[in-house]
Design an enzyme around this catalytic site. Sequence first.
Site, PDB file in Angstrom:
ATOM      1  N   LYS A  26      45.214  41.492  37.629  1.00 39.23           N
ATOM      2  CA  LYS A  26      45.975  41.929  38.805  1.00 39.23           C
ATOM      3  C   LYS A  26      47.190  41.035  39.005  1.00 39.23           C
ATOM      4  CE  LYS A  26      45.363  40.284  42.804  1.00 39.23           C
ATOM      5  NZ  LYS A  26      45.021  39.826  44.166  1.00 39.23           N
ATOM      6  N   ASN A  27      47.019  39.729  38.862  1.00 38.76           N
ATOM      7  CA  ASN A  27      48.112  38.794  39.128  1.00 38.76           C
ATOM      8  C   ASN A  27      49.211  38.861  38.080  1.00 38.76           C
ATOM      9  OD1 ASN A  27      46.889  37.909  41.466  1.00 38.76           O
ATOM     10  ND2 ASN A  27      45.929  36.127  40.513  1.00 38.76           N
ATOM     11  N   CYS A  45      48.506  33.330  55.735  1.00 34.70           N
ATOM     12  CA  CYS A  45      47.448  33.493  54.727  1.00 34.70           C
ATOM     13  C   CYS A  45      46.285  32.592  55.102  1.00 34.70           C
ATOM     14  CB  CYS A  45      47.973  33.135  53.342  1.00 34.70           C
ATOM     15  SG  CYS A  45      46.752  33.297  52.036  1.00 34.70           S
ATOM     16  N   ARG A  98      51.823  29.206  52.626  1.00 33.72           N
ATOM     17  CA  ARG A  98      52.367  29.596  51.324  1.00 33.72           C
ATOM     18  C   ARG A  98      53.806  30.067  51.539  1.00 33.72           C
ATOM     19  NH1 ARG A  98      47.721  33.518  48.970  1.00 33.72           N
ATOM     20  NH2 ARG A  98      48.744  33.173  46.991  1.00 33.72           N
ATOM     21  N   ASP A 156      41.808  29.467  41.956  1.00 34.87           N
ATOM     22  CA  ASP A 156      41.121  30.733  42.191  1.00 34.87           C
ATOM     23  C   ASP A 156      39.686  30.749  41.669  1.00 34.87           C
ATOM     24  OD1 ASP A 156      43.205  31.843  43.556  1.00 34.87           O
ATOM     25  OD2 ASP A 156      43.931  33.107  41.931  1.00 34.87           O
ATOM     26  N   ARG A 191      40.195  43.806  46.630  1.00 33.07           N
ATOM     27  CA  ARG A 191      41.590  43.469  46.333  1.00 33.07           C
ATOM     28  C   ARG A 191      41.739  42.865  44.944  1.00 33.07           C
ATOM     29  NH1 ARG A 191      43.247  39.246  49.088  1.00 33.07           N
ATOM     30  NH2 ARG A 191      45.268  39.572  48.098  1.00 33.07           N
TER      31      ARG A 191
END
Length: 432
Positions: A22-23, A118, A123, A310, A402
């Site tokens: 996804k990133n 966030c 961020r 992550d 997500r």
Amino acid sequence: MDKFICEGGRRLTGTIEVSGSKNAALPILAATLLADKAPCAIRGVPRLRDVLTMLDILNELGVDASFGEDGVIRTRVRNERPVTAPYKLVSTMRASVCVLGPLVAKRRQARVSLPGGCVIGVRPIDLHMKGLKALGAEIGVEHGYVIARARRLKASRIYLGGAFGSTVTGTANILMAAVLAEGQTVIENAACEPEVQDLSDFLVKMGAKIEGIGTHRLVVDGVRSLHGADHTVIPDRIEAGTFMIAAALTGGDLRVRNARADHLGALLDKFSEIGVHTSVRRNECRVRGSRRTYAPVDVTTLPYPGFPTDLQAQMMVLLSIADGISVVTEKIYPDRFMHVPELSRMGAQIRKEGPNAIIHGVGWLSGAPVMASDLRASAALILAGLVARGTTEVRRVYHVDRGYEKMDAKLRAVGANIERVVDKKLVEVAGD
């Protein structure tokens, strides 16, 4: 609204498939704004809420973009006049700020909503704005929107230095602007994460000239225009790492397919230290968990190729059942410990001291109702539920959707006792 119900105690065995990243996909989709009228085909993109949001943003910006029946996203620019990425879409996903660079480079102006707060910490996008200003854009903030204008961007030497190192989305934004800037741009201290490398490879396929891909110094010779391209995104290294930690937690024997070991070096190194057995073949990592306790280890999150932030929450679950004291230091987002109180409810002994979490390993975790606060915390709580004694209910799992494609179905296929059900209490609250 849904929740997951997990019954712990089952070993994960068999083969599990990792989806595309996804990133990597999100900035690549933003980069299709740079193409002329020729189409782009992006393959291997997971069907996730964030991806669908990016497609909505592209459609808002005059790009025909959608999943085909074959699972391939095809895009074609039909109208270059729209320049506004509205708050209603950008506010749901921070990565949508990546349209800023392509818009100002190709359409000479951009009006992109600030992404807002966030839960994992501050961020800011100041480095994005600094880089675009260095390329000659007039840029400022008005009424919650970043406004940028430029007749044509001019090459510059840009240093991306921030409080916690280089910026991934900032590097992506400035890189996408620089490929159409006049002259040679040098980006120093650029992020070198695999997702940035994948974006660079896609831009090169479109006709961009980029040297130093995979390093902290990118040299970009601007071109007049870019064409369409066909590209397959890299595997999701965070999803792969999550499943590998799940195998270690449950004492399982899991083949994680479509996983690139060269993107997972820091995790594999920690596995070696604590006693998780791994073997690597092409595009596959096999993890064999131990039936004995694991050794404690200290983990510090750092920019790639360091240990990824992550995977911090998921690794903390594994260390919570290790035999001894471990320390996790969060160098990227020092406030990223929202999962600690929830893990404590399950019996973990974790003490937070500033950017550090001191973990005293316990013999076992116990199932409990817990609440997810963000994407990776959700994954960690699900993993904890897979190894805990009894039943764990993980609420607010929309966060998981997500970033993980059909996570519950994938885990169930390799032996996990996990079920997605409607959380009636949350539905009633939402209705009120």
